[in-house]
Design an enzyme around this catalytic site. Structure first.
Site, PDB file in Angstrom:
ATOM      1  N   TYR A 189      -8.498  13.249  -4.234  1.00 30.17           N
ATOM      2  CA  TYR A 189      -8.500  12.490  -2.969  1.00 30.17           C
ATOM      3  C   TYR A 189      -9.938  12.324  -2.457  1.00 30.17           C
ATOM      4  O   TYR A 189     -10.360  11.230  -2.086  1.00 30.17           O
ATOM      5  CB  TYR A 189      -7.648  13.268  -1.967  1.00 30.17           C
ATOM      6  CG  TYR A 189      -7.506  12.683  -0.585  1.00 30.17           C
ATOM      7  CD1 TYR A 189      -6.483  11.784  -0.299  1.00 30.17           C
ATOM      8  CD2 TYR A 189      -8.362  13.062   0.440  1.00 30.17           C
ATOM      9  CE1 TYR A 189      -6.334  11.276   0.986  1.00 30.17           C
ATOM     10  CE2 TYR A 189      -8.219  12.559   1.720  1.00 30.17           C
ATOM     11  CZ  TYR A 189      -7.203  11.667   1.995  1.00 30.17           C
ATOM     12  OH  TYR A 189      -7.062  11.166   3.273  1.00 30.17           O
ATOM     13  N   LYS A 215     -12.018   8.872  -1.998  1.00 26.30           N
ATOM     14  CA  LYS A 215     -12.530   8.449  -0.686  1.00 26.30           C
ATOM     15  C   LYS A 215     -14.043   8.216  -0.731  1.00 26.30           C
ATOM     16  O   LYS A 215     -14.568   7.361  -0.032  1.00 26.30           O
ATOM     17  CB  LYS A 215     -12.164   9.478   0.382  1.00 26.30           C
ATOM     18  CG  LYS A 215     -10.664   9.539   0.693  1.00 26.30           C
ATOM     19  CD  LYS A 215     -10.101   8.178   1.053  1.00 26.30           C
ATOM     20  CE  LYS A 215      -8.755   8.252   1.763  1.00 26.30           C
ATOM     21  NZ  LYS A 215      -8.164   6.911   1.980  1.00 26.30           N
TER      22      LYS A 215
HETATM   23  N1  LIG Z   1      -3.955  10.989   9.041  1.00 23.87           N
HETATM   24  C1  LIG Z   1      -5.239  11.304   9.016  1.00 23.87           C
HETATM   25  O1  LIG Z   1      -5.766  12.054   9.884  1.00 23.87           O
HETATM   26  C2  LIG Z   1      -6.123  10.755   7.941  1.00 23.87           C
HETATM   27  C3  LIG Z   1      -7.409  11.310   7.801  1.00 23.87           C
HETATM   28  C4  LIG Z   1      -8.261  10.761   6.858  1.00 23.87           C
HETATM   29  C5  LIG Z   1      -7.849   9.687   6.065  1.00 23.87           C
HETATM   30  N2  LIG Z   1      -6.572   9.204   6.191  1.00 23.87           N
HETATM   31  C6  LIG Z   1      -6.200   8.067   5.343  1.00 23.87           C
HETATM   32  O2  LIG Z   1      -5.525   7.110   6.137  1.00 23.87           O
HETATM   33  C7  LIG Z   1      -4.623   6.360   5.309  1.00 23.87           C
HETATM   34  C8  LIG Z   1      -3.251   6.368   5.934  1.00 23.87           C
HETATM   35  O3  LIG Z   1      -2.757   7.699   5.940  1.00 23.87           O
HETATM   36  P1  LIG Z   1      -1.632   8.195   6.944  1.00 23.87           P
HETATM   37  O4  LIG Z   1      -2.105   9.465   7.512  1.00 23.87           O
HETATM   38  O5  LIG Z   1      -1.221   7.073   7.838  1.00 23.87           O
HETATM   39  O6  LIG Z   1      -0.485   8.557   5.881  1.00 23.87           O
HETATM   40  P2  LIG Z   1       1.065   8.091   5.802  1.00 23.87           P
HETATM   41  O7  LIG Z   1       1.626   8.844   4.662  1.00 23.87           O
HETATM   42  O8  LIG Z   1       1.701   8.189   7.126  1.00 23.87           O
HETATM   43  O9  LIG Z   1       0.962   6.535   5.427  1.00 23.87           O
HETATM   44  C9  LIG Z   1       0.558   6.093   4.168  1.00 23.87           C
HETATM   45  C10 LIG Z   1       1.333   4.840   3.822  1.00 23.87           C
HETATM   46  O10 LIG Z   1       0.829   4.316   2.578  1.00 23.87           O
HETATM   47  C11 LIG Z   1       1.944   3.896   1.815  1.00 23.87           C
HETATM   48  N3  LIG Z   1       1.601   3.924   0.368  1.00 23.87           N
HETATM   49  C12 LIG Z   1       1.299   5.025  -0.351  1.00 23.87           C
HETATM   50  N4  LIG Z   1       1.078   4.688  -1.623  1.00 23.87           N
HETATM   51  C13 LIG Z   1       1.244   3.350  -1.708  1.00 23.87           C
HETATM   52  C14 LIG Z   1       1.152   2.424  -2.779  1.00 23.87           C
HETATM   53  N5  LIG Z   1       0.862   2.814  -4.033  1.00 23.87           N
HETATM   54  N6  LIG Z   1       1.364   1.124  -2.526  1.00 23.87           N
HETATM   55  C15 LIG Z   1       1.680   0.718  -1.262  1.00 23.87           C
HETATM   56  N7  LIG Z   1       1.802   1.553  -0.219  1.00 23.87           N
HETATM   57  C16 LIG Z   1       1.571   2.855  -0.434  1.00 23.87           C
HETATM   58  C17 LIG Z   1       3.037   4.886   2.132  1.00 23.87           C
HETATM   59  O11 LIG Z   1       4.335   4.373   1.812  1.00 23.87           O
HETATM   60  C18 LIG Z   1       2.836   5.109   3.626  1.00 23.87           C
HETATM   61  O12 LIG Z   1       3.606   4.219   4.398  1.00 23.87           O
HETATM   62  C19 LIG Z   1      -4.688   7.007   3.937  1.00 23.87           C
HETATM   63  O13 LIG Z   1      -5.577   6.271   3.117  1.00 23.87           O
HETATM   64  C20 LIG Z   1      -5.242   8.387   4.211  1.00 23.87           C
HETATM   65  O14 LIG Z   1      -5.889   8.914   3.106  1.00 23.87           O
HETATM   66  C21 LIG Z   1      -5.708   9.729   7.106  1.00 23.87           C
END
Ligand SMILES: NC(=O)c1ccc[n+]([C@@H]2O[C@H](COP(=O)([O-])OP(=O)(O)OC[C@H]3O[C@@H](n4cnc5c(N)ncnc54)[C@H](O)[C@@H]3O)[C@@H](O)[C@H]2O)c1
Length: 314
Positions: free
Chosen positions: A164, A168
């Protein structure tokens, strides 16, 4: 509802849940038509369900915009092509691309399988490439585009999920390089680095651990206070993506922003901090190299981030 993005057409990946969902709705609230791309899988990338994408389409439509769902897998180039095509077919353009989809398969590197590495890199890094690659020709033709990628603080070396973290980091590099290549065509490429409460991060054990450390005086209570203010629904900062997608952000390009409910911060690009010059005309010798790796030269200000235990034998 605002009108900052009225008439603009957006593709948002990972828009079925969490941060992607919040951003899709924030764009719709500002008048953008949205293609909601989401496979509906679990955090570890398994399974699939059309319901989350369909629900977000309904929520976007409440703001009077056009919204359609795409259920493809971002790691598949053909699915990215189909999603971008769906946007162009339904609205004639693709103005905004938000690459938000992501999964997490945490393991220490000595336990990580090749498949766990490949899958995480494929969804985050290749997925971001796929959509940028498919959107870029349309955006160049239009001489307008806004691309918003998603990185993570793991980019700076987050342990326990190097798949991951590396993906990133790659997304930051794609953002910097994409900004250089596409900027002259009126396209901006930036990245957000979010902190929010979503199913990916909502782990009560983490808060319990912080509470214990605060109680023991090992951590300042302000850390917990900050955590509680930041680990909230991503709608608290989703409008930052709407801003970056707007005409007001035309000159903001190639930047990475930490985005939370209480803070927006801009990251620097790494620079060299110490330098040693080859004192001769010939190649570096081992003696010359050893002389360069000293606390007054290359190692000035250096601290080993993870030294071995003192008693450890080689
Ligand atoms: N939540 C946080 O604090 C945080 C921190 C740093 C980075 N992120 C990044 O933010 C982004 C969103 O994360 P989140 O926390 O909302 O997670 P989440 O799991 O709530 O949402 C992720 C979404 O991506 C979709 N997804 C996953 N793989 C997929 C694919 N192959 N094709 C199409 N859709 C796909 C999932 O179905 C889901 O709806 C991610 O890239 C994550 O790495 C989140």
């Amino acid at each position: 509802m605002g009108d900052k993005l009225k008439g603009r057409n957006a593709v948002v990946t990972g828009a079925g849940r969490g941060i992607g969902r919040a951003i899709a709705i924030a764009l719709a609230e500002e008048g953008a038509n949205v293609v909601v791309c989401d496979i509906g899988g679990a955090v570890d990338g398994t399974g699939g369900d059309r319901t989350p994408a369909d629900q977000v389409v309904e929520e976007c439509r409440k703001h009077g915009v056009k919204a359609i769902a795409q259920y493809g897998d971002v790691s598949k180039f053909a699915d990215a092509e189909a999603a971008v095509k769906a946007c162009v077919d339904s609205s004639g353009r693709i103005d905004i691309l938000c690459n938000i989809a992501g999964i997490d398969k945490p393991k220490m590197i000595w336990n990580m399988s090749e498949q766990e590495w490949d899958q995480v890199i494929a969804v985050h890094l290749k997925g971001t490439f796929n959509f940028m690659r498919c959107a870029a020709p349309f955006m160049r033709e239009q001489k307008f585009g806004r691309i918003i990628n998603t990185t993570s603080e793991a980019w700076l070396g987050g342990v326990t999920h190097l798949n991951y973290a590396a993906a990133k980091g790659g997304i930051v590099t794609l953002t910097w390089g994409g900004a250089q290549e596409l900027g002259p065509s009126g396209i901006t490429v930036n990245a957000i680095c979010p902190r929010a409460k979503t199913r990916m991060t909502d782990d009560p054990k983490v808060r319990e651990m912080v509470v214990k450390r605060v109680e023991k005086g090992l951590m300042d209570a302000s850390v917990l206070k900050r955590m509680d203010r930041e680990m909230v629904d991503p709608s608290a900062f989703a409008k930052i993506a709407a801003f970056l997608a707007s005409d007001d952000a035309a000159m903001i390009n190639g930047q990475v922003f930490l985005t939370t409910a209480i803070t927006i911060a801009r990251y620097s690009k790494p620079e060299t901090v110490t330098t040693a010059e080859n004192p001769t005309e010939g190649p570096w010798t081992l003696d010359m190299i050893k002389a360069a790796f000293t606390p007054d030269k290359l190692l000035k200000g250096y601290v080993n981030p993870a030294p071995p235990p003192k008693e450890e034998k080689k």
